[in-house]
Design an enzyme around this catalytic site. Sequence first.
Site, PDB file in Angstrom:
ATOM      1  N   TYR A   1      15.450 -16.351 -49.194  1.00  0.00           N
ATOM      2  CA  TYR A   1      16.893 -16.173 -49.342  1.00  0.00           C
ATOM      3  C   TYR A   1      17.191 -15.058 -50.344  1.00  0.00           C
ATOM      4  CZ  TYR A   1      17.677 -20.558 -46.783  1.00  0.00           C
ATOM      5  OH  TYR A   1      17.709 -21.546 -45.838  1.00  0.00           O
TER       6      TYR A   1
ATOM      7  N   SER B   1      23.395 -25.500 -40.578  1.00  0.00           N
ATOM      8  CA  SER B   1      24.513 -24.952 -39.800  1.00  0.00           C
ATOM      9  C   SER B   1      25.365 -26.072 -39.193  1.00  0.00           C
ATOM     10  CB  SER B   1      24.018 -24.013 -38.691  1.00  0.00           C
ATOM     11  OG  SER B   1      25.079 -23.234 -38.181  1.00  0.00           O
ATOM     12  N   PRO B   2      25.862 -26.999 -40.010  1.00  0.00           N
ATOM     13  CA  PRO B   2      26.634 -28.128 -39.475  1.00  0.00           C
ATOM     14  C   PRO B   2      27.948 -27.720 -38.820  1.00  0.00           C
ATOM     15  CG  PRO B   2      26.801 -28.061 -41.863  1.00  0.00           C
ATOM     16  CD  PRO B   2      25.744 -27.069 -41.488  1.00  0.00           C
ATOM     17  N   LEU B   3      28.445 -26.527 -39.134  1.00  0.00           N
ATOM     18  CA  LEU B   3      29.668 -26.022 -38.489  1.00  0.00           C
ATOM     19  C   LEU B   3      29.348 -24.954 -37.448  1.00  0.00           C
ATOM     20  CD1 LEU B   3      32.167 -25.773 -41.495  1.00  0.00           C
ATOM     21  CD2 LEU B   3      31.558 -27.744 -40.077  1.00  0.00           C
TER      22      LEU B   3
ATOM     23  N   GLY C   1      27.885 -21.998 -37.577  1.00  0.00           N
ATOM     24  CA  GLY C   1      28.308 -20.644 -37.927  1.00  0.00           C
ATOM     25  C   GLY C   1      29.816 -20.476 -38.021  1.00  0.00           C
ATOM     26  N   GLY C   2      30.538 -21.555 -38.323  1.00  0.00           N
ATOM     27  CA  GLY C   2      31.995 -21.502 -38.431  1.00  0.00           C
ATOM     28  C   GLY C   2      32.722 -21.898 -37.165  1.00  0.00           C
TER      29      GLY C   2
ATOM     30  N   GLY D   1      37.574 -24.757 -37.257  1.00  0.00           N
ATOM     31  CA  GLY D   1      38.958 -24.376 -36.961  1.00  0.00           C
ATOM     32  C   GLY D   1      39.097 -22.903 -36.654  1.00  0.00           C
TER      33      GLY D   1
END
Length: 329
Positions: A53, A214-216, A218-219, A223
Amino acid sequence: MKYTQLGRTGLKVSRLVLGTMNFGPQTDEAGSHAIMDAAIDAGINFWDTANVYGWGENKGRTEEIIGSWFAKGGDREKVVLATKVYGNMGADGKPWPNHDKLSAANIRRAVEASLRRLNTDHIDLYQFHHVDRDTPFEEIWQAVDVLVQQGKILYAGSSNFPGYKIAQANETAARRGGLGLVSEQCLYNLAERRAEMEVVPAAREYGLGVIPWSPLHGGLLGGVLKKEAEGGGRRASGRSADALANTAMREKIQAYEDLLDKHGLAPGEAALAWLLTRPGVTGPIVGPRTAEQLDSALRAVELELSEEVLTGLDEIFPGPGPSPEAFAW
């Protein structure tokens, strides 16, 4: 904050995991330290990073930022610290032989380098960032055993492993009398549920805690369409943009946002709360760029999704179903 055991271990970890991948590339050192302060204040004791990272010529920078937080007085004893090994650490992308992957030589070298950057004497959870098809698990576990005996790592985990590799790893460890893998960090969210076919069942069978990254997506699940319509927020990119280019997926995301809007729920918080209902999940990794984003993620821990919402989410994003029925009669 709520806590749970990490897989079959006695280690207690928070149900949200602080992801640090943005520390350095997206968030400067002072901002990163502020997020770490806020995480501790909120009771998040499980922190995840990786030696690569920082990326590119700055590989290792994220671990250094965490290490500088410890150096300035951050309480190391309150943190369950996880990092990873596998990636090529050469800034030019051309590693010297044995300076990447999971050979015993590289594991030893990578641990020492991470300990220096992190400014600590031990790593709580040392994770294999990817499968190394060239190194036998006997060699990997031999290296891990030495590090455990030296007190430099406490537990070992995997990341991005298929189910059969989880089985191979832990069967090999069992033959050697070792603990084996205690966690698997995998891509898992409402829009990407393939882990339910083999990875999650294997993890549950062998007593590994599942740590979704990555629970969303990548966005995509945060929303994105509403933000797009309002002209605010970041423009969809990467995994999110690729998904929205697909008309069928765009329709699913619209249905998802409409469902949550009907119930007065914030999409990002609901996506995290859904993962917290999934069997075997220890906690999703949240990677805030700001303290405000961390506050939003924290609300998911207290969020109770109704059966109506859970059913609606399953209808929009159906999983593969149980294995092997998902791909056999």
